[in-house]
Write a protein that holds these residues in place. Structure first.
Motif, mmCIF file in Angstrom:
data_model
loop_
_atom_site.group_PDB
_atom_site.id
_atom_site.type_symbol
_atom_site.label_atom_id
_atom_site.label_comp_id
_atom_site.label_asym_id
_atom_site.label_seq_id
_atom_site.Cartn_x
_atom_site.Cartn_y
_atom_site.Cartn_z
ATOM 1 N N HIS A 113 0.911 -1.365 0.021
ATOM 2 C CA HIS A 113 -0.048 -0.184 -0.240
ATOM 3 C C HIS A 113 0.852 1.504 0.043
ATOM 4 C CE1 HIS A 113 -3.004 2.806 0.920
ATOM 5 N NE2 HIS A 113 -3.974 1.764 0.783
ATOM 6 N N PRO A 114 0.667 2.164 -0.934
ATOM 7 C CA PRO A 114 1.390 3.426 -0.826
ATOM 8 C C PRO A 114 1.612 4.023 0.456
ATOM 9 C CG PRO A 114 -0.271 3.367 -2.676
ATOM 10 C CD PRO A 114 -0.488 2.320 -1.880
ATOM 11 N N TYR A 115 0.589 3.951 1.350
ATOM 12 C CA TYR A 115 0.638 4.691 2.767
ATOM 13 C C TYR A 115 1.812 4.106 3.463
ATOM 14 C CZ TYR A 115 -0.609 6.185 7.287
ATOM 15 O OH TYR A 115 -0.416 6.688 8.689
ATOM 16 N N THR A 116 1.784 2.653 3.483
ATOM 17 C CA THR A 116 2.690 1.847 4.410
ATOM 18 C C THR A 116 4.231 2.223 3.600
ATOM 19 O OG1 THR A 116 1.118 0.053 4.400
ATOM 20 C CG2 THR A 116 3.276 -0.415 4.965
ATOM 21 N N ALA A 117 4.340 2.405 2.267
ATOM 22 C CA ALA A 117 5.472 2.824 1.788
ATOM 23 C C ALA A 117 5.934 4.039 2.238
ATOM 24 C CB ALA A 117 5.558 2.588 0.377
ATOM 25 N N GLY A 118 4.754 5.133 2.227
ATOM 26 C CA GLY A 118 5.133 6.520 2.428
ATOM 27 C C GLY A 118 5.478 6.741 3.936
ATOM 28 N N LEU A 119 5.037 5.768 4.864
ATOM 29 C CA LEU A 119 5.371 6.049 6.220
ATOM 30 C C LEU A 119 6.840 5.611 6.488
ATOM 31 C CD1 LEU A 119 2.686 4.371 8.688
ATOM 32 C CD2 LEU A 119 3.306 6.769 8.368
ATOM 33 N N ARG A 120 7.348 4.491 5.524
ATOM 34 C CA ARG A 120 8.627 4.201 5.790
ATOM 35 C C ARG A 120 9.715 5.059 5.442
ATOM 36 N NH1 ARG A 120 10.976 -0.927 4.833
ATOM 37 N NH2 ARG A 120 12.444 0.086 6.496
ATOM 38 N N GLN A 121 9.139 5.714 4.259
ATOM 39 C CA GLN A 121 9.931 6.888 3.590
ATOM 40 C C GLN A 121 10.099 8.153 4.222
ATOM 41 O OE1 GLN A 121 8.696 6.883 -0.421
ATOM 42 N NE2 GLN A 121 10.079 5.065 -0.936
ATOM 43 N N ALA A 122 9.231 8.482 5.289
ATOM 44 C CA ALA A 122 9.164 9.610 6.063
ATOM 45 C C ALA A 122 10.178 9.388 7.479
ATOM 46 C CB ALA A 122 7.793 9.655 6.385
ATOM 47 N N MET A 123 10.684 8.150 7.478
ATOM 48 C CA MET A 123 11.292 8.060 8.684
ATOM 49 C C MET A 123 12.737 7.752 8.335
ATOM 50 S SD MET A 123 9.421 4.916 10.690
ATOM 51 C CE MET A 123 10.300 4.910 12.363
ATOM 52 N N PRO A 124 13.638 8.388 9.229
ATOM 53 C CA PRO A 124 15.075 8.100 8.974
ATOM 54 C C PRO A 124 15.609 6.478 9.251
ATOM 55 C CG PRO A 124 14.943 9.260 10.963
ATOM 56 C CD PRO A 124 13.574 9.013 10.420
ATOM 57 N N SER A 125 16.428 6.103 8.480
ATOM 58 C CA SER A 125 17.025 4.902 8.557
ATOM 59 C C SER A 125 18.399 4.844 9.134
ATOM 60 C CB SER A 125 16.584 3.891 7.512
ATOM 61 O OG SER A 125 17.531 3.176 7.488
ATOM 62 N N ASN A 126 18.951 4.003 9.884
ATOM 63 C CA ASN A 126 20.259 3.999 9.943
ATOM 64 C C ASN A 126 21.154 3.198 9.530
ATOM 65 O OD1 ASN A 126 20.394 5.913 12.152
ATOM 66 N ND2 ASN A 126 19.204 4.683 13.380
ATOM 67 N N VAL A 127 20.443 2.400 8.475
ATOM 68 C CA VAL A 127 21.272 1.629 7.352
ATOM 69 C C VAL A 127 21.131 2.331 6.357
ATOM 70 C CG1 VAL A 127 21.155 -0.691 8.356
ATOM 71 C CG2 VAL A 127 19.149 0.185 7.478
ATOM 72 N N GLY A 128 22.118 2.308 5.254
ATOM 73 C CA GLY A 128 22.133 2.891 4.029
ATOM 74 C C GLY A 128 22.446 4.078 4.299
ATOM 75 N N ASP A 129 22.083 4.983 3.108
ATOM 76 C CA ASP A 129 22.426 6.243 2.848
ATOM 77 C C ASP A 129 21.942 7.535 3.661
ATOM 78 O OD1 ASP A 129 23.627 8.570 1.827
ATOM 79 O OD2 ASP A 129 22.300 8.402 -0.009
ATOM 80 N N LYS A 130 22.779 7.992 4.491
ATOM 81 C CA LYS A 130 22.374 9.133 5.468
ATOM 82 C C LYS A 130 21.847 10.274 4.585
ATOM 83 C CE LYS A 130 23.325 12.624 8.751
ATOM 84 N NZ LYS A 130 24.273 12.797 9.965
ATOM 85 N N ASN A 131 22.314 10.562 3.347
ATOM 86 C CA ASN A 131 22.027 11.743 2.810
ATOM 87 C C ASN A 131 20.678 11.658 1.990
ATOM 88 O OD1 ASN A 131 24.116 13.106 3.757
ATOM 89 N ND2 ASN A 131 25.410 11.954 2.153
ATOM 90 N N LYS A 132 19.816 10.677 2.005
ATOM 91 C CA LYS A 132 18.535 10.419 1.514
ATOM 92 C C LYS A 132 17.701 11.488 2.207
ATOM 93 C CE LYS A 132 15.888 7.471 2.822
ATOM 94 N NZ LYS A 132 14.982 6.319 3.103
ATOM 95 N N GLN A 133 17.077 11.945 1.327
ATOM 96 C CA GLN A 133 15.967 13.001 1.758
ATOM 97 C C GLN A 133 14.747 12.345 2.454
ATOM 98 O OE1 GLN A 133 14.295 16.394 1.459
ATOM 99 N NE2 GLN A 133 16.337 17.461 1.665
ATOM 100 N N LEU A 134 14.484 12.860 3.588
ATOM 101 C CA LEU A 134 13.245 12.202 4.312
ATOM 102 C C LEU A 134 12.086 12.529 3.118
ATOM 103 C CD1 LEU A 134 13.174 12.716 7.826
ATOM 104 C CD2 LEU A 134 14.152 10.757 6.494
ATOM 105 N N THR A 135 10.991 11.844 2.622
ATOM 106 C CA THR A 135 10.038 12.121 2.186
ATOM 107 C C THR A 135 8.769 12.360 2.892
ATOM 108 O OG1 THR A 135 10.955 10.812 0.365
ATOM 109 C CG2 THR A 135 8.884 11.435 -0.134
#
Lengths: 343, 315
Positions: free
Chosen positions: A249-271
């Motif tokens: 669901h796009p909402y679930t995906a949206g929630l995940r992209q709005a949160m910072p993650s400590n794995v992977g690229d730090k410079n990824k913008q929060l959406t």
């Protein structure tokens, strides 16, 4: 095999000056023995109202359960007369709340409050009940339980109060523990202690847990299965891995992209998810998330999507999203970790 | 550097002969155009530090400088007027920090009005500009705070601080009260303002992942003292102080696989009372590697790799 708790098409409304708020709109889920179901969503999505109506603790009026059923061990629990409701509430289902300070009685000692539960439901003597209360406090790792049982809530810290609440909810060996944002008011170190305690008690007491939270990190730590709620509906449900790694669901995906993650690229913008949830006085005819959804199609505006199976048919992973329809355009673009979606 | 403190302390008298050591000797430097994240549990004194820095609370002892200029321990009305042009604060609770009887125009424009150097139409224009800048609409000016959601109010709070065009902003838990989807909006806005205006921010929060995401450097507080300071990534991925290590271990990650693999040992006990604390390391009672020296002698700041750590284990 039937489920321990099975909720079907639950609907709850609240009557207000402005009209009826349709807080919960046709919610269905189930809980099996020994598992943890996490219900995730943002403020106002109806997650607390859902579990409160199971417990029979929404104020009526203004609240009203307008439809659906909830079966616990094959017995209907919605709309029970008060006397019968009291017999299962606190016995079959225990509940802990977000704010332990306001959910305990400030004028009674902790031990007496726990003992009260036992005396009401088990009919045992005051003395036996108090002794049992001390054992329960020990079980939730409250140091000096003997002394602590004679203290009042104001003498406890937030973390200790939440332990006391858990002790009280365990008093009658419930088969389900409902935890409504149990650690939101607590610091991260105390939160870790409480979550660890809940997981341990789940193993030793063989309980199922319904965990209400807005924090996906807690879901990742605790949940077996997840139900994501938005605007009074469950928009996606599946195992914790399906929800995190194959969000449909796009909402679930949206929630995940709005949160910072400590794995992977730090410079990824929060959406951020732009816009705000729909008005539940007059819920939209189509999908509730449509107005904020980067993938919305025409059909989303006019028709409410049913819960559709995601991926192969064996899994219970479903999403209320037209993108899951066999005739929908390619859904590969919906969620790819680390990649921003269109819009 | 823009802001510097040496041994800054703020004590409160509570009852007869009882002293609450909210902030107890903080030496910190904040560079121009950086975001310094300040983390710690509730009761560790991080908000008090922010307020003592901006003059909202008089400090008990120690020194503070802004642009190399010493700041008074207790701000007079003139000091407030002078420094409020350069230092602003954004508060945690977007509900109680806006006066419900004032329109948004008055809420945001008050700072310019107090300075007395702008005409009413100029203030109006500025308010309109900042409303648009924080993602609201100039039409919202005549509304009252209750007509806005939490995230919108937080952006009003940001506009109120930014209209002054300050150089330094203390953000006291600016996102704790907001939903996940809205947190990202506020964080992106703060980042954008930092870059476009060359702002310097002290970002106080308890959400470690968010602090790491937003900050250049990170400082960890425990019971009124700093235990570790360093770049955000170093402190997060390579913590040196036992408290920082346990704090980061306790921080859940939104990833089920990582959580399953985690060897999960929660930190013992709870933060102790900051009333009448004595010598020694404040964390000693909960520390898994504490020695008798930790209980008797206050650790000094030691440079370990790139981080400043207050722990005897590195001495």
């Amino acid at each position: 095999m039937s489920h321990l708790l099975e909720v079907n098409d639950l609907a709850v409304e609240f009557a207000t000056y402005g009209g009826n708020v349709k807080a919960v709109r046709s919610v269905s889920f189930h809980v099996d023995e020994g598992e943890t179901l996490a219900i995730v969503g943002e403020s106002g999505c109806g997650k607390s109202v859902t579990v409160q109506s199971l417990m029979g603790i929404i104020p009526m009026p203004p609240g009203k359960i307008t439809g659906g059923s909830a079966r616990l061990k094959d017995k209907e629990i919605l709309g029970l007369p008060p006397r019968e409701a009291n017999r299962f509430r606190g016995v079959e289902i225990g509940m802990i709340f977000q704010d332990p300070m306001t959910s305990l009685n400030p004028t009674m000692t902790i031990g007496d409050q726990i003992a009260e539960t036992l005396r009401v439901h088990r009919g045992i003597s005051r003395q036996t009940a108090f002794k049992r209360a001390i054992e329960l406090l020990e079980k939730t790792r409250i140091p000096e339980a003997q002394k602590r049982a004679r203290q009042y809530p104001f003498e406890f810290s937030g973390g200790m109060l939440q332990r006391a609440m858990i002790a009280q909810s365990l008093a009658c060996n419930p088969s389900i523990l409902i935890a409504d944002e149990p650690t939101t008011a607590l610091d991260v170190t105390i939160q870790a202690q409480i979550l660890e305690l809940m997981m341990e008690l789940q193993r030793t007491e063989n309980m199922s847990i319904i965990l209400i939270t807005h924090d996906l990190a807690i879901v990742a730590r605790m949940a077996t299965r997840v139900a994501v709620m938005y605007a009074g509906q469950i928009v996606e449900t599946g195992t914790v891995d399906e929800i995190f790694y194959q969000s449909a669901h796009p909402y679930t995906a949206g929630l995940r992209q709005a949160m910072p993650s400590n794995v992977g690229d730090k410079n990824k913008q929060l959406t951020p998810i732009l816009g705000s949830p729909p008005d539940l006085f007059d819920p939209p005819k189509g999908c509730g998330y449509c107005a904020r959804c980067p993938q919305a199609m025409n059909v989303c505006l006019s028709r409410l999507p049913p819960a559709m199976a995601v991926g192969d048919n064996d899994s219970e992973h479903t999403a209320r999203c037209w993108l899951q329809h066999p005739d929908a355009p390619d859904t590969q673009a919906v969620y790819q970790p680390g990649k921003q979606h269109a819009g | 550097m823009l802001v510097k403190t040496r041994d800054l302390a703020k004590h409160f008298q509570v009852g007869v002969g009882q002293t609450l050591h909210a902030v107890d000797g903080i030496s910190l430097e904040i560079n121009e155009n950086e975001i310094l994240g300040l983390v710690g549990e509730s009761g560790s004194g991080k908000s008090t530090f922010g307020k003592a820095l901006t003059g909202l609370l008089p400090r008990t002892s120690g020194e503070a400088w802004f642009r190399g200029e010493p700041l008074p321990a207790k701000f007079s009305a003139q000091d407030h007027l002078k420094y409020s042009k350069e230092m602003q604060m954004i508060f945690q609770d977007p509900y109680s920090s806006l006066n419900p009887r004032m329109t948004i125009l008055d809420v945001i424009g008050e700072g310019l009005f107090v300075q007395g150097q702008h005409t009413r139409p100029q203030i109006r224009d500025q308010v309109a500009y900042w409303l648009e800048r924080v993602g609201l609409s100039a039409d919202h000016m005549s509304r009252y705070p209750h007509e806005f959601s939490g995230g919108q109010r937080q952006r009003i709070g940001i506009a109120r601080a930014m209209i002054i065009e300050p150089r330094f902003v203390v953000c006291d838990e600016p996102i704790s009260a907001l939903d996940v989807s809205v947190q990202a909006q506020v964080i992106n806005l703060l980042n954008d303002l930092k870059q476009s205006l060359g702002l310097t921010l002290l970002f106080i929060a308890h959400d470690l992942s968010m602090v790491r995401y937003v900050s250049d450097r990170m400082a960890v507080m425990y019971l009124g003292r700093l235990v570790e300071t360093g770049t955000a990534d170093e402190v997060f991925f390579n913590p040196k102080h036992p408290y920082t290590q346990l704090l980061i271990e306790a921080n859940p990650e939104p990833d089920p696989q990582i959580e399953r693999d985690r060897a999960f040992v929660p930190i013992r006990g709870e933060i102790t009372s900051p009333i009448n604390v004595g010598e020694g390391c404040r964390f000693a009672d909960r520390c898994p590697v504490a020695t008798s020296r930790c209980r008797s002698e206050t650790p000094r700041d030691i440079l370990v790799d790139e981080q400043i750590v207050a722990c005897h284990n590195y001495d």
